[in-house]
Design a protein around this motif. Sequence first.
Motif, mmCIF file in Angstrom:
data_model
loop_
_atom_site.group_PDB
_atom_site.id
_atom_site.type_symbol
_atom_site.label_atom_id
_atom_site.label_comp_id
_atom_site.label_asym_id
_atom_site.label_seq_id
_atom_site.Cartn_x
_atom_site.Cartn_y
_atom_site.Cartn_z
ATOM 1 N N ASP A 181 0.807 -1.228 0.000
ATOM 2 C CA ASP A 181 0.000 0.000 0.000
ATOM 3 C C ASP A 181 0.839 1.277 0.000
ATOM 4 O O ASP A 181 0.362 2.340 0.393
ATOM 5 C CB ASP A 181 -0.988 0.018 1.175
ATOM 6 N N LEU A 182 2.076 1.186 -0.457
ATOM 7 C CA LEU A 182 2.931 2.375 -0.506
ATOM 8 C C LEU A 182 2.438 3.378 -1.540
ATOM 9 O O LEU A 182 2.511 4.590 -1.316
ATOM 10 C CB LEU A 182 4.378 1.983 -0.790
ATOM 11 N N ALA A 183 1.919 2.896 -2.657
ATOM 12 C CA ALA A 183 1.392 3.808 -3.677
ATOM 13 C C ALA A 183 0.184 4.563 -3.136
ATOM 14 O O ALA A 183 0.037 5.765 -3.385
ATOM 15 C CB ALA A 183 1.034 3.040 -4.950
ATOM 16 N N LYS A 184 -0.662 3.883 -2.391
ATOM 17 C CA LYS A 184 -1.825 4.550 -1.785
ATOM 18 C C LYS A 184 -1.364 5.617 -0.803
ATOM 19 O O LYS A 184 -1.864 6.744 -0.819
ATOM 20 C CB LYS A 184 -2.717 3.527 -1.068
ATOM 21 N N ASP A 185 -0.439 5.260 0.058
ATOM 22 C CA ASP A 185 0.089 6.202 1.042
ATOM 23 C C ASP A 185 0.716 7.405 0.341
ATOM 24 O O ASP A 185 0.488 8.562 0.717
ATOM 25 C CB ASP A 185 1.113 5.497 1.933
ATOM 26 N N MET A 186 1.483 7.150 -0.707
ATOM 27 C CA MET A 186 2.147 8.218 -1.437
ATOM 28 C C MET A 186 1.138 9.147 -2.110
ATOM 29 O O MET A 186 1.283 10.371 -2.071
ATOM 30 C CB MET A 186 3.106 7.621 -2.480
#
Length: 147
Positions: free
Chosen positions: A87-92
């Motif tokens: 979920d790094l893309a979501k967080d970013m």
Amino acid sequence: MIWKLKKFNELSGEEVYKLLRLRSEVFVVEQQCIYLDPDGKDFKAYHLYLEDDGEIVACTRIFPKGIAYSEASIGRVIVKKDYRGRDLAKDMLVRAMEYLEVVLKEKVIKIQAQAYLFDFYRGFGFEPVSEEYLEDGIPHIDMICKK
């Protein structure tokens, strides 16, 4: 892991190299897309990136309105292959959108999304504003989010 946000002139030479390397790894090598990534817009972008033990593992560019489009925009959204599924893309994307909305006071954000990520971006409130088209041989669609 540490998130960082810097203007281009605040980046060190090593950070610029690491950002361009990651973008090349994903867009040029992994996606087999031959194009010139350094497009001159990096100088006017805010660079949001995630470092893990000195390695940049996710990054994106954030633009106020009038640079990439007449609207504010987010682009070059990347997560290193080994770090996907966390979920790094979501967080970013949440961080980038918050920066545009809260700090830069932008109300409309435009993106040029790869078509296979349509549903991902739609989950953040982006709606299509173009038909699907090819950009460097990859299907894309323009999308806008209004706050």
